[in-house]
Write an enzyme that holds these catalytic residues in place. Structure first.
Site, PDB file in Angstrom:
ATOM      1  N   ASP A 170      43.481  44.971  42.167  1.00 57.64           N
ATOM      2  CA  ASP A 170      42.086  44.709  42.531  1.00 57.64           C
ATOM      3  C   ASP A 170      41.976  43.426  43.358  1.00 57.64           C
ATOM      4  OD1 ASP A 170      42.913  43.316  40.187  1.00 57.64           O
ATOM      5  OD2 ASP A 170      40.846  42.716  39.813  1.00 57.64           O
ATOM      6  N   GLU A 171      40.869  43.302  44.055  1.00 52.06           N
ATOM      7  CA  GLU A 171      40.487  42.078  44.758  1.00 52.06           C
ATOM      8  C   GLU A 171      41.666  41.425  45.501  1.00 52.06           C
ATOM      9  OE1 GLU A 171      36.675  40.712  42.078  1.00 52.06           O
ATOM     10  OE2 GLU A 171      38.610  39.896  41.505  1.00 52.06           O
ATOM     11  N   VAL A 172      42.219  42.175  46.423  1.00 54.01           N
ATOM     12  CA  VAL A 172      43.332  41.641  47.226  1.00 54.01           C
ATOM     13  C   VAL A 172      42.717  40.831  48.364  1.00 54.01           C
ATOM     14  CG1 VAL A 172      45.473  42.190  48.432  1.00 54.01           C
ATOM     15  CG2 VAL A 172      44.640  43.694  46.616  1.00 54.01           C
ATOM     16  N   PHE A 173      42.292  39.633  48.011  1.00 58.04           N
ATOM     17  CA  PHE A 173      41.594  38.784  48.965  1.00 58.04           C
ATOM     18  C   PHE A 173      42.491  38.421  50.153  1.00 58.04           C
ATOM     19  CE2 PHE A 173      39.470  37.431  44.883  1.00 58.04           C
ATOM     20  CZ  PHE A 173      38.304  38.134  45.115  1.00 58.04           C
ATOM     21  N   HIS A 177      45.467  38.760  42.793  1.00 61.34           N
ATOM     22  CA  HIS A 177      45.456  38.025  41.519  1.00 61.34           C
ATOM     23  C   HIS A 177      46.873  37.699  41.041  1.00 61.34           C
ATOM     24  CE1 HIS A 177      41.194  37.874  40.712  1.00 61.34           C
ATOM     25  NE2 HIS A 177      41.084  39.162  40.919  1.00 61.34           N
TER      26      HIS A 177
END
Length: 564
Positions: free
Chosen positions: A231-234, A175
């Protein structure tokens, strides 16, 4: 004998001195956490696979509960169901301000902070993103409407006035679109095409993060907590550098993730003694206990377990708590949602949905002593304003104030009790709240109430009234069709049969929108006002504007032949 008595007395004194010394050491190193009061499943539910499977479609029964001069329609308390009081005298309740969209003016926060304190919040989690006044090499990260350094100081002063702990949130892995969108930092992307996540192997990544963290902490010297996101380390592991690292080190995505987090924590613990750190837990859920223990991060950070579904059981959170306890963590936080988790373009907050989410979290809080040795420290009431830097705006904060009030009072009172309902109505200045319909009755007396009522009108009537005029008015369909407008011809006699009605509708909505814009400009910066109008008003009002423009042009032609 005298010698023996003297010897025993000396030994006794020595023991007492040792006990006093131990007590002193324990006092010095005790947890100083002494405040008086204390993502839908994911913003991308497919990201965590079967995490979404634990959502249950259980809808509590509801009824109208009569209150003196007021009422709230709410899920009822089942007979015999235990009502939780405030879980702990040291429990924190942080209200999340997501500033990556619709960041409010400080003058609005001046109104909101006392309101938050009155309803039971004792802290704010501020996710600045590009609203922070970065300077020097980092100035490129600033929004044109970023807060000034004086604004940051004013925000903290206001928070202190109302006994709200300020916890800054700085994203340190995923993010980070607001950073990696800039050409200057594109070389730090994990995947070249996507600006979501950092490449943890480029030395400049950690150097940049240190600079960002240092600037934020410099302006938050009184803060005892920081949240590092994470969070959400795509797409982590998909970049060539990551693939090479995993191949050479016989590692996996989890160990690579932990390596970066450990470096970030190492910087914070070395530079800011006593600073306590939080991080979102979703990436940790997939990492083994062994890897977590070996990384050693548990000594320096507390996981924040987030879950935004309306109905779930404590046992569904238990596996996460068990893992974190076995991994060496000592404390845990939870995260609920009062807005921003029911759709990326959601404009109206579903009250019942978010209340149920908090009722579910209360069940988890009650069960913590039974489920885990972890110490529960607090809960973050998230209020997402965008799903990411590129998405449209979710519900505006003034629109979500009733939801926030309901959720805070539910936590304070251990349920949505009669006391909580009365407090909500009293503080909001409302006559009633219909939870299932997500509507409020009464003029209201909360910050931004004018915007609340006007957005309600936009949601409920703007699109409907315009489409009805355009699609159901037979005179328009028969004598002022798209073909007539394109060829610029029409009979003034027939056009006048609907003209006054259309002109009046247009005049009324334009006047309304001018008032709405004026109210929004008191709370928000120009970019937010413009974006919200473009997304929620103009798609419908522009159709009416175009019709009126064509009507006024063609009726002046006095029934001339159609254009060829």
């Amino acid at each position: 004998m005298a010698f023996q008595r003297s010897h025993r007395l000396n030994l006794l004194r020595l023991v007492v001195l040792l006990l006093v010394a131990l007590a002193g050491i324990k006092f010095l190193f005790r947890d100083s956490f002494t405040l008086e009061l204390h993502k839908h499943v994911s913003k991308d539910s497919g990201f965590w696979g079967d995490t979404g499977d634990i959502v249950q479609n259980v809808i509590p029964q509801s009824q109208v509960l009569e209150l003196p001069a007021a009422k709230i329609t709410a899920p009822r308390q089942e007979p015999g169901q235990q009502v939780l009081r405030d879980v702990s005298a040291t429990q924190m309740r942080l209200v999340h301000l997501d500033l990556k969209g619709a960041a409010p003016r400080v003058s609005y926060l001046e109104q909101v902070f006392p309101f938050l304190s009155q309803l039971g919040a004792n802290g704010i989690l501020i996710e600045y993103e590009d609203m922070f006044p970065f300077k020097g090499e980092l100035e490129i990260l600033r929004s044109p409407y970023a807060y000034s350094e004086e604004d940051i100081e004013r925000i903290q002063h206001l928070a202190e006035q109302h006994k709200l702990e300020v916890v800054p949130l700085v994203q340190t892995f995923g993010h980070v679109e607001f950073i990696l969108k800039h050409e200057k930092y594109q070389h730090l992307r994990e995947v070249e095409r996507f600006p979501n996540s950092f490449n943890p192997h480029v030395p400049n990544t950690l150097a940049l993060l240190k600079s960002i963290l240092a600037q934020v902490m410099e302006k938050h010297r009184r803060s005892t907590w920081i949240h590092i996101g994470a969070d959400e380390v795509f797409h982590l592991g998909e970049g060539m550098d990551s693939k090479n690292w995993m191949s050479h080190n016989k590692g996996d995505v989890g160990t690579m993730y932990l390596k970066h987090i450990k470096e970030v924590l190492g910087f914070l613990t070395a530079q800011y003694w006593g600073l306590r750190v939080l991080m979102w837990d979703d990436m940790l859920r997939k990492i083994s206990v062994g890897a977590l223990r070996e990384s050693g991060i548990a000594k320096h950070v507390s996981p924040v377990v987030w879950f935004y579904a309306p109905d779930f059981e404590a046992e569904q959170i238990e596996p996460f708590l068990t893992k974190y306890a076995e991994s060496g963590f000592e404390s845990v936080w939870f995260a609920s949602a009062f807005k921003g988790t029911t759709g990326p373009a959601q404009t109206w907050t579903p009250l019942s949905y978010h209340l149920k989410n908090h009722l579910s979290w209360l069940k988890v809080m009650q069960a913590v002593p039974r489920l885990t040795p972890l110490r529960f420290q607090g809960i973050v009431l998230t209020g997402w304003q965008r799903y990411d830097h590129y998405s449209v705006l979710c519900e505006l904060l003034p629109v979500s104030i009733p939801s926030l009030a309901i959720c805070l009072q539910t936590l304070v009172n251990g349920g949505f009790t009669e006391e909580a309902k009365r407090k909500v109505l009293d503080v909001l200045g409302l006559e009633s709240v219909q939870l299932e319909q997500s509507t409020c009755e009464g003029s209201g007396a909360f910050p931004g109430v004018e915007i609340y009522h006007m957005v309600e009108q936009v949601n409920g009537h703007l699109k409907e009234s315009i489409l009805k005029a355009l699609e159901e008015e037979s005179a328009i369909k028969g004598w002022f069709s798209p073909y007539h407008r394109k060829r610029q011809f029409g009979n003034p006699r027939n056009m006048e049969s609907f003209g006054s009605k259309v002109l009046k509708l247009h005049e009324d909505w334009e006047s309304f929108v001018r008032d709405l814009r004026a109210q929004m400009e008191r709370v928000y910066f120009p970019d937010t006002v413009e974006e919200w109008m473009e997304e929620n008003v103009n798609p419908y009002l522009d159709q009416l504007r175009d019709l009126v423009r064509d009507y006024q042009a063609i009726i002046r032609l006095n029934g001339r032949p159609k254009a060829t």
